[in-house]
Write an enzyme that holds these catalytic residues in place. Structure first.
Site, mmCIF file in Angstrom:
data_model
loop_
_atom_site.group_PDB
_atom_site.id
_atom_site.type_symbol
_atom_site.label_atom_id
_atom_site.label_comp_id
_atom_site.label_asym_id
_atom_site.label_seq_id
_atom_site.Cartn_x
_atom_site.Cartn_y
_atom_site.Cartn_z
ATOM 1 N N LYS A 1 0.846 -1.200 0.000
ATOM 2 C CA LYS A 1 0.000 0.000 0.000
ATOM 3 C C LYS A 1 0.883 1.252 0.000
ATOM 4 O O LYS A 1 0.674 2.166 -0.783
ATOM 5 C CB LYS A 1 -0.933 -0.029 1.220
ATOM 6 C CG LYS A 1 -1.777 1.215 1.356
ATOM 7 C CD LYS A 1 -2.736 1.131 2.526
ATOM 8 C CE LYS A 1 -3.395 2.498 2.730
ATOM 9 N NZ LYS A 1 -4.349 2.514 3.822
ATOM 10 N N GLU B 1 10.549 -4.667 4.466
ATOM 11 C CA GLU B 1 10.639 -6.074 4.056
ATOM 12 C C GLU B 1 10.343 -6.196 2.555
ATOM 13 O O GLU B 1 11.057 -6.862 1.803
ATOM 14 C CB GLU B 1 9.613 -6.933 4.816
ATOM 15 C CG GLU B 1 9.913 -7.126 6.290
ATOM 16 C CD GLU B 1 9.280 -6.052 7.158
ATOM 17 O OE1 GLU B 1 8.977 -4.949 6.646
ATOM 18 O OE2 GLU B 1 9.100 -6.326 8.363
ATOM 19 N N GLY C 1 -4.780 -1.670 4.904
ATOM 20 C CA GLY C 1 -3.978 -2.788 4.404
ATOM 21 C C GLY C 1 -4.630 -4.142 4.633
ATOM 22 O O GLY C 1 -4.693 -4.991 3.739
ATOM 23 N N ARG C 2 -5.162 -4.350 5.837
ATOM 24 C CA ARG C 2 -5.757 -5.660 6.153
ATOM 25 C C ARG C 2 -7.162 -5.813 5.565
ATOM 26 O O ARG C 2 -7.805 -6.845 5.752
ATOM 27 C CB ARG C 2 -5.742 -5.888 7.666
ATOM 28 C CG ARG C 2 -6.350 -4.765 8.483
ATOM 29 C CD ARG C 2 -5.962 -4.873 9.960
ATOM 30 N NE ARG C 2 -6.401 -3.748 10.757
ATOM 31 C CZ ARG C 2 -5.724 -2.608 10.903
ATOM 32 N NH1 ARG C 2 -4.570 -2.449 10.296
ATOM 33 N NH2 ARG C 2 -6.193 -1.644 11.663
ATOM 34 N N GLU D 1 -4.690 -6.708 14.743
ATOM 35 C CA GLU D 1 -4.146 -5.403 14.330
ATOM 36 C C GLU D 1 -5.247 -4.340 14.395
ATOM 37 O O GLU D 1 -4.983 -3.179 14.690
ATOM 38 C CB GLU D 1 -3.545 -5.476 12.913
ATOM 39 C CG GLU D 1 -2.624 -4.295 12.602
ATOM 40 C CD GLU D 1 -1.850 -4.430 11.294
ATOM 41 O OE1 GLU D 1 -2.459 -4.269 10.223
ATOM 42 O OE2 GLU D 1 -0.629 -4.674 11.341
ATOM 43 N N HIS E 1 -5.093 -33.423 17.295
ATOM 44 C CA HIS E 1 -4.005 -34.303 17.725
ATOM 45 C C HIS E 1 -2.827 -33.502 18.257
ATOM 46 O O HIS E 1 -1.713 -34.025 18.365
ATOM 47 C CB HIS E 1 -3.586 -35.204 16.572
ATOM 48 C CG HIS E 1 -4.718 -36.100 16.155
ATOM 49 N ND1 HIS E 1 -4.996 -37.313 16.763
ATOM 50 C CD2 HIS E 1 -5.703 -35.912 15.243
ATOM 51 C CE1 HIS E 1 -6.074 -37.841 16.212
ATOM 52 N NE2 HIS E 1 -6.527 -37.005 15.277
ATOM 53 N N LYS F 1 9.637 -0.760 14.024
ATOM 54 C CA LYS F 1 10.224 -0.408 12.721
ATOM 55 C C LYS F 1 11.334 0.620 12.911
ATOM 56 O O LYS F 1 12.406 0.519 12.313
ATOM 57 C CB LYS F 1 9.153 0.198 11.798
ATOM 58 C CG LYS F 1 8.096 -0.764 11.323
ATOM 59 C CD LYS F 1 7.153 -0.044 10.351
ATOM 60 C CE LYS F 1 5.956 -0.889 9.987
ATOM 61 N NZ LYS F 1 4.957 -0.198 9.197
HETATM 62 O O1 F6P Z 1 3.340 -2.751 9.634
HETATM 63 C C1 F6P Z 1 1.984 -3.062 9.552
HETATM 64 C C2 F6P Z 1 1.467 -2.824 8.182
HETATM 65 O O2 F6P Z 1 1.369 -1.468 7.933
HETATM 66 C C3 F6P Z 1 0.131 -3.501 7.946
HETATM 67 O O3 F6P Z 1 -0.925 -2.771 8.459
HETATM 68 C C4 F6P Z 1 0.131 -3.647 6.483
HETATM 69 O O4 F6P Z 1 -0.831 -4.555 6.021
HETATM 70 C C5 F6P Z 1 1.546 -4.115 6.246
HETATM 71 O O5 F6P Z 1 2.307 -3.382 7.191
HETATM 72 C C6 F6P Z 1 2.091 -3.902 4.875
HETATM 73 O O6 F6P Z 1 2.045 -2.559 4.518
HETATM 74 P P1 F6P Z 1 2.226 -2.136 3.012
HETATM 75 O O7 F6P Z 1 1.135 -2.745 2.235
HETATM 76 O O8 F6P Z 1 2.184 -0.639 3.027
HETATM 77 O O9 F6P Z 1 3.576 -2.645 2.555
#
Ligand code: F6P
Length: 527
Positions: free
Chosen positions: A212, A218, A269-270, A355, A386, A495
């Protein structure tokens, strides 16, 4: 909008009194014996999802009090504000309109104009934008499906830019084109990307860079490594082999990706699987399947938006969650999907609920004196049986369980599905009925609550409805608690610190660090 904090309402006081007098000792078995209509009263059909709530520690009188609580907390007005495009994500001054992504192009939208960031947005205009973008995304998805040279689609994204599409592609495996493999790389741990790249050829691979913000470290790290691998392995034509899914198209362009699909800051995002972030799913199941997925969710939106609270499934589920968390004091909920394709359902729900509602302050930033989101955890059945079901049946903590079962299988292997259904029914039954035994070890106390969600079939439509059901459920519990379910400031500190720690890992400066972090850094840097 002035709202009354839930613990200041009359309904909250009444629920406290009910809990103390009868709730604490409520025995669902006795209520079944006394009330022949318990199953009918506490179960219902919502779009594509049948829900049996009758094995829960609740009766009609308590549910009526919980419904009063929702009304006294202003849940209905809050819901209407979301559907009117108001900036209910107050800490980010954003509207919350993932529901608009699944609204048919012809559907009427409220004429209301919402003022956000001092800019007036028109929902009619936004809906037009949504459909123009959706048509473009689906045309692209169809073109990729028809492109035999592309055999591997790699989604690089994390959190909401990974969990939704990954969960859905796995869940709808029966509908996924057999001509392509789908990979999901989220972790910054290079093992994940390296293991994926090992199996790929640049000329046959499409990388979808899903973020987003297009700033998540990452994803940016994995995207840069994927691009470097692509170029160093002889790949050419980034425009054909890399596509960015983001609200920050400028950053994607600066990164060197020109094929992009955008979305809007009013999609959390979620909550973004319905947007461009859903492209892997659209490629996997095709344009028609993706439209069915949206349509199933839209049916649930309409159910939530228009059904009286008494028969409104997201509301009923959320109020049960509040009852368990705030009155019984249960700290977790176990998610038990009895369908192996729903293997990432618990992980998906973890982000959605924890979240969204893992918050400790109200809308004004004031600490709350009551509990909010529980811990969600789980594995597909029958595997969990199990492993940890021992604890669910006989452990010292009561953990409400949420079963998800599917009536019709999509395989033809004899015997399996009946056995699966027998198991899910038997587990729910065993938790509730228990078994008296004078020997302590073989005694099952019973009266352990569970909810049973039943789909006729696991299809794009029913999955869409199931996800939307949970989005709205999380909305309702967050609304009762008076928190902002749509921000996530709690992820920021880690972060920021990671950047500082990374510099220290390289440079060795331990000054000002706490003793533990300094000690561990020292060990990691030692030759
Ligand atoms: O760090 C949390 C977060 O912002 C989530 O809310 C989001 O889904 C995820 O990181 C990834 O964010 P982006 O889509 O901006 O890379």
């Amino acid at each position: 909008m002035m709202r009354t904090r839930c613990d200041h309402t009359a309904a909250w006081a009444a629920l406290n009194a009910t809990y103390e007098t009868s709730g604490i000792s409520f025995d669902v078995r006795q209520d079944f014996a006394a009330n022949g209509r318990r199953f009918e009263a506490l179960s219902q059909q919502a779009p594509h999802v049948f829900a049996d709530l009758s094995k829960n520690l609740i009766d009609a009188a308590t549910e009526a009090l919980l419904l009063n609580l929702a009304r006294q907390c202003g849940v209905e007005a809050h819901r209407d504000a979301m559907f009117a495009g108001a900036a209910i994500n107050s800490t980010e001054n954003r509207a919350v309109m993932h529901w608009l992504l699944r609204k048919p192009a012809v559907a009427p939208v409220p004429e209301a104009q919402a003022a956000i960031k001092n800019v007036t947005i028109s929902l009619t205009h936004e809906l037009t934008q949504v459909h123009t973008t959706l048509d473009a995304i689906l045309a692209y998805a169809q073109a990729v499906r028809a492109d035999d040279a592309i055999t591997d689609v790699v989604n690089i994204g994390i959190g909401g830019s990974d969990l939704g599409p990954q969960m859905a592609v796995l869940a709808l495996d029966e509908f996924v084109t057999p001509t392509k493999r789908f990979h999901f790389v989220s972790n910054v741990d290079g093992h994940e990307l390296a293991a994926t790249l090992k199996r790929l050829k640049p000329q046959n691979t499409l990388f979808l860079i899903a973020s987003k913000t297009f700033t998540t470290i990452e994803t940016m790290t994995n995207a840069a490594s994927a691009k470097a691998w692509f170029e160093s392995s002889g790949g050419t034509n980034i425009a054909r082999h890399f596509c960015a899914l983001t609200t920050n198209v400028a950053a994607a362009n600066a990164f060197g990706i020109t094929t992009t699909f955008g979305f809007w800051d009013w999609v959390g995002g979620r909550y973004s699987v319905w947007s461009a972030i859903g492209l892997p799913l659209a490629i996997a199941i095709g344009a028609e399947g993706f439209r069915e997925f949206l349509a199933g969710a839209h049916e649930m939106d309409e159910h939530f938006r228009t059904t009286p609270l008494e028969r409104n499934l997201p509301v009923r589920l959320a109020l049960l969650d509040v009852w368990y968390r705030n009155f019984h004091g249960f700290t977790s909920r176990s998610i038990a999907p009895y369908h192996s394709a729903l293997s990432r359902w618990p992980a998906y729900l973890q982000q959605l609920e924890m979240e969204s509602n893992g918050k400790r302050v109200d809308l004004q930033g004031q600490p709350l004196p009551f509990a909010t989101a529980p811990v969600l955890w789980g594995e597909p059945g029958t595997n969990g049986q199990h492993a940890y079901f021992q604890m669910l049946h006989q452990g010292t903590d009561v953990v409400p369980v949420e079963f998800v079962a599917v009536k019709k299988p999509q395989h033809a292997l004899a015997g399996h599905h009946d056995l699966l259904l027998a198991n899910v029914l038997a587990q729910a039954q065993a938790l509730m009925v228990g078994k008296a035994d004078s020997g302590g070890h073989r005694n099952f106390p019973g009266n352990r609550p569970s909810t049973f969600l039943l789909l006729d079939e696991l299809t794009p439509t029913s999955l869409g409805a199931l996800i939307a059901l949970h989005e709205h459920r999380v909305f309702v519990s967050g609304s009762v608690w008076g928190i902002n379910s749509f921000d996530q400031w709690g992820v920021e500190l880690g972060k920021v610190l990671a950047k500082d720690v990374e510099a220290r890992l390289h440079g060795g400066d331990l000054a000002g660090l706490d003793g533990s972090t300094a000690g561990l850094l020292g060990r990691l840097r030692a030759k």
